[in-house]
Design a protein around this motif. Structure first.
Motif, PDB file in Angstrom:
ATOM      1  N   SER A 187       0.818  -1.216   0.000  1.00  0.00           N
ATOM      2  CA  SER A 187       0.000   0.000   0.000  1.00  0.00           C
ATOM      3  C   SER A 187       0.853   1.267   0.000  1.00  0.00           C
ATOM      4  O   SER A 187       0.361   2.349  -0.341  1.00  0.00           O
ATOM      5  N   LYS A 188       2.121   1.152   0.352  1.00  0.00           N
ATOM      6  CA  LYS A 188       3.015   2.317   0.392  1.00  0.00           C
ATOM      7  C   LYS A 188       3.656   2.604  -0.972  1.00  0.00           C
ATOM      8  O   LYS A 188       4.319   3.630  -1.139  1.00  0.00           O
ATOM      9  N   TRP A 189       3.473   1.695  -1.928  1.00  0.00           N
ATOM     10  CA  TRP A 189       4.247   1.783  -3.166  1.00  0.00           C
ATOM     11  C   TRP A 189       4.044   3.083  -3.935  1.00  0.00           C
ATOM     12  O   TRP A 189       5.013   3.719  -4.364  1.00  0.00           O
ATOM     13  N   ASP A 190       2.819   3.483  -4.166  1.00  0.00           N
ATOM     14  CA  ASP A 190       2.557   4.637  -5.035  1.00  0.00           C
ATOM     15  C   ASP A 190       3.302   5.880  -4.550  1.00  0.00           C
ATOM     16  O   ASP A 190       3.925   6.602  -5.344  1.00  0.00           O
ATOM     17  N   ALA A 191       3.244   6.134  -3.258  1.00  0.00           N
ATOM     18  CA  ALA A 191       3.936   7.303  -2.703  1.00  0.00           C
ATOM     19  C   ALA A 191       5.449   7.141  -2.814  1.00  0.00           C
ATOM     20  O   ALA A 191       6.169   8.105  -3.132  1.00  0.00           O
ATOM     21  N   ILE A 192       5.944   5.930  -2.572  1.00  0.00           N
ATOM     22  CA  ILE A 192       7.391   5.683  -2.652  1.00  0.00           C
ATOM     23  C   ILE A 192       7.905   5.976  -4.060  1.00  0.00           C
ATOM     24  O   ILE A 192       8.947   6.622  -4.236  1.00  0.00           O
ATOM     25  N   TRP A 193       7.175   5.529  -5.069  1.00  0.00           N
ATOM     26  CA  TRP A 193       7.630   5.758  -6.441  1.00  0.00           C
ATOM     27  C   TRP A 193       7.571   7.242  -6.803  1.00  0.00           C
ATOM     28  O   TRP A 193       8.482   7.761  -7.443  1.00  0.00           O
ATOM     29  N   ARG A 194       6.533   7.927  -6.389  1.00  0.00           N
ATOM     30  CA  ARG A 194       6.463   9.375  -6.656  1.00  0.00           C
ATOM     31  C   ARG A 194       7.657  10.097  -6.037  1.00  0.00           C
ATOM     32  O   ARG A 194       8.202  11.034  -6.624  1.00  0.00           O
ATOM     33  N   GLN A 195       8.073   9.661  -4.870  1.00  0.00           N
ATOM     34  CA  GLN A 195       9.180  10.309  -4.176  1.00  0.00           C
ATOM     35  C   GLN A 195      10.537   9.995  -4.807  1.00  0.00           C
ATOM     36  O   GLN A 195      11.469  10.800  -4.716  1.00  0.00           O
ATOM     37  N   ASN A 196      10.655   8.838  -5.455  1.00  0.00           N
ATOM     38  CA  ASN A 196      11.974   8.365  -5.888  1.00  0.00           C
ATOM     39  C   ASN A 196      12.148   8.228  -7.394  1.00  0.00           C
ATOM     40  O   ASN A 196      13.246   7.897  -7.856  1.00  0.00           O
ATOM     41  N   ASN A 197      11.105   8.487  -8.177  1.00  0.00           N
ATOM     42  CA  ASN A 197      11.189   8.161  -9.604  1.00  0.00           C
ATOM     43  C   ASN A 197      12.246   8.954 -10.367  1.00  0.00           C
ATOM     44  O   ASN A 197      12.725   8.517 -11.412  1.00  0.00           O
TER      45      ASN A 197
END
Length: 524
Positions: A501-511
Motif C-alpha cells: 500500500s506504500k508503493w505509489d507514494a514511494i515511487w512518486r518520491q523516488n522516480n
C-alpha cells in the motif's frame, strides 16, 4: 528370411506414397479450363474442359497444378482452379512466395502483415475465400488462394508466459518459426505477447502457433507492474528482457554469486563515460527497494529509447553523459527466505535455527545470518553492539568482507570510478550521508543529500560519529572519496517488509532520483 524380404519390398512400395501424402490435395476447376502437357502456355493441350471438375493434385509448379491425367502428367493453371479444403483438414501451408493476412476493423479488412512460403497454420474454419484463424478474441483472415491443405504438425501452443510482457514494433519486422526460418512479417505498430527468451530471440505466439522474433526489433512500454512482491526470478527475467531489447545502450553483468550460488546482477543504462551506482535489497526484508530500482530500469530505458523527457530530464542526453549502474538485489538468498520461506533454500534449516522461528518477516541478514550492511570494511573491527553470532540482523560476520555478496560489491566498485552511490533501504523516509569526510567532500556530500531531501521529502540525518561501521555506503565513501548515501524509503513500518500500500507514494518520491544523480555527477 522370406518374410523379411516381403516386408522390405512392401516398405519400398509404400514409402514414396507416404512421403508424398502431405503434398496431395484436391482442386476444383472453373467451368472452362485447360489441361496442358507442361507448365507452360505454349505446351500441348490435353483437354479443353467445359464443366467444373475435381482433380487430385501433387503440387504446384511455376503457377500450375500438377495432376495425373489419364496416366500422364498434366498441368492446370492456378487461375483456372482452386484448392478444396476438407473440414477435417484444419491445417494449411502457404505455397506462394507471400500472402497477406488481415483482421476485421470496423467492418473492413486491415492488413497486419504477410505470411511467407512454407508457413503452416491451423485454421478454425473458412468463410468465403478466407481461412479464419482465431487467437483469443482476435480473428485473422488469410486468403485461401496461395495455400494448400497439409498434415504437417503444428507446434504445441500450450506453453504459458510465466511473466507476461507486451512488446511493440515500430517498423515492419520478420517472424520466424522454431527453426528460425522466416515465415511472416508483422506490419508496423503492432503488439506481441512475449512468452519467453531464447538468447537474442523472443518466443511469441503468432496466429496460434509458437514463433520467434528478433528482440531488438521491438520496444516495451511497461514491463513491470511494480505494486507487487517482486521475486528474484522475475527480476532476473526482466533484466534479461531489457538487455536483449536494447543492447546498444544497456549492459547486463553478473558481478558474483550469493552464499547459495545465486547469480548477482548489475545492469547499466546509458553510454556515458561517467557512472553512478544504485542498489537495493542489501537487507532481505527491505525487498521493496528492488521494486524501486527495477522500476527505474523499466522507466528510464524506454524513455532513453524514445529520446523522450521524463520528470524534466532528457533521459538520453542525461545518461549519455553519466550512465547509471543498478544492482537491484544485493541479497537474493535473504530476499527469497523472506518471500518464500526456508523450504525454498538449501540452507533454510540453518536460517530457521538462527531465527528461532519459521516467520522471517523481520529477517535482514543473508542466508547464514550475517548482516551484509555490517560486513564492509569501514572501521569494521571497531563496530560495537549488535549480535556476536549469526542472527536475523546486526551480526557483522567473522571478518570484514567474509560474505560473497559483500565481496562481489567490493570487487565491482573497484573496477569502476563511480561518482555517487545510493544504497536503498527501508524504512523511515530518512537518509545518511556522513562518514568522516574531509571538509570539501563533506560540504559537497551534504549539499547532495539536501537536494535529494527536496526531491524525495526525506529527512537528512545529522552525522552519527560512529567509532566503526560495516555499511556499504560508509565503505564506499572511505574507498572512493565520493558521495555514498543510505536512503530509507517509506514511512517507518517496524521490523517487517514495507506493505504494498506504500508503493505509489514511494515511487512518486523516488522516480527521478537516478536521473538527478546522473545529471549532478556530470558536473563533477
Amino acid at each position: 528370411m522370406k518374410r523379411c524380404l516381403l516386408t522390405a519390398l512392401f516398405l519400398l512400395l509404400i514409402l514414396p506414397t507416404i512421403g508424398q501424402a502431405e503434398d496431395r490435395w484436391d482442386i476444383k476447376t472453373l467451368d472452362t479450363y485447360q489441361v496442358l502437357s507442361d507448365a507452360s502456355i505454349d505446351s500441348s493441350i490435353l483437354l479443353d474442359g467445359i464443366k467444373a471438375d475435381v482433380y487430385e493434385t501433387t503440387g504446384l509448379q511455376e503457377g500450375y497444378y500438377k495432376i495425373d491425367f489419364n496416366g500422364v502428367q498434366g498441368f492446370i493453371h492456378s487461375s483456372q482452379a482452386s484448392t478444396l479444403f476438407e473440414q477435417e483438414r484444419m491445417s494449411f501451408k502457404v505455397v506462394e512466395d507471400q500472402i497477406p493476412y488481415y483482421i476485421m476493423t470496423k467492418g473492413k479488412l486491415v492488413q497486419k502483415g504477410t505470411l511467407l512460403k512454407e508457413a503452416v497454420l491451423t485454421r478454425t474454419k473458412t468463410a468465403s475465400v478466407y481461412h479464419l484463424v482465431e487467437v483469443g478474441k482476435e480473428v485473422y483472415y488469410i486468403p485461401l488462394a496461395g495455400t494448400i491443405p497439409t498434415t504437417e504438425p503444428i507446434i504445441d501452443t500450450s506453453k504459458k508466459a510465466k511473466y507476461p510482457m507486451k512488446l511493440y514494433n515500430r517498423d515492419e519486422v520478420p517472424i520466424y518459426n522454431k527453426q528460425l526460418i522466416q515465415i511472416a512479417t508483422l506490419s508496423a505498430n503492432q503488439s506481441v505477447d512475449l512468452i519467453a527468451l531464447e538468447k537474442s530471440k523472443g518466443v511469441i505466439y503468432f496466429l496460434g502457433q509458437e514463433a520467434r522474433i528478433n528482440m531488438n526489433d521491438f520496444v516495451h512500454m511497461d514491463l513491470l507492474q511494480p505494486k507487487k512482491v517482486l521475486t528474484y526470478e522475475e527480476m532476473t527475467y526482466l533484466l534479461q528482457v531489457v538487455a536483449t531489447l536494447y543492447p546498444e545502450f544497456t549492459k547486463l553483468e553478473q558481478i558474483g554469486k550469493s552464499v547459495e550460488g545465486t547469480p548477482m546482477y548489475a545492469m547499466k543504462i546509458g553510454n556515458g563515460k561517467k557512472e553512478v551506482l544504485l542498489d537495493g535489497s542489501l537487507h532481505a526484508r527491505e525487498h521493496m527497494t528492488t521494486n524501486v530500482v527495477v522500476e527505474m530500469i523499466d522507466t528510464y530505458s524506454i524513455h532513453y529509447k524514445n529520446k523522450s523527457v521524463y520528470g524534466g530530464y532528457n533521459v538520453r542526453e542525461t545518461l549519455d553523459q553519466t550512465a547509471i549502474w543498478f544492482i537491484p538485489m544485493m541479497n537474493p538468498d535473504g530476499v527469497k527466505l523472506v518471500q518464500s520461506g526456508p523450504k525454498s533454500l538449501k540452507n533454510g534449516a540453518l536460517a530457521t535455527k538462527i531465527n528461532g522461528s519459521t516467520n522471517f518477516n523481520r529477517w535482514k541478514s543473508n542466508i547464514r545470518g550475517v548482516d551484509l550492511n555490517d560486513n564492509f570494511a569501514s572501521g569494521w573491527d571497531k563496530i560495537t553492539g549488535g549480535h556476536k553470532k549469526p542472527a536475523y540482523m546486526a551480526y557483522k560476520g567473522p571478518s570484514a568482507f567474509s560474505e560473497p555478496e559483500s565481496q562481489a560489491f567490493r570487487d565491482f566498485v573497484k573496477k569502476h570510478k563511480f561518482k555517487t552511490y545510493i544504497s536503498y533501504h527501508s524504512s523511515g523516509q530518512i537518509m545518511y550521508w556522513f562518514n568522516y569526510q574531509k571538509q570539501a567532500e563533506s560540504k559537497r556530500d551534504q549539499a547532495l543529500a539536501k537536494t535529494l531531501s527536496k526531491l524525495t521529502g526525506y529527512k537528512v540525518m545529522p552525522p552519527q560519529y560512529l567509532p566503526g561501521s560495516g555499511a556499504s555506503a560508509d565503505w564506499f565513501i572511505q574507498q572512493t572519496k565520493m558521495p555514498g548515501i543510505t536512503l530509507e524509503i517509506s514511512p517507518y513500518v517496524g521490523d517487517i517488509p514495507v506493505p504494498l500500500s506504500k508503493w505509489d507514494a514511494i515511487w512518486r518520491q523516488n522516480n527521478k532520483v537516478g536521473l538527478y544523480l546522473a545529471q549532478e555527477a556530470s558536473k563533477r
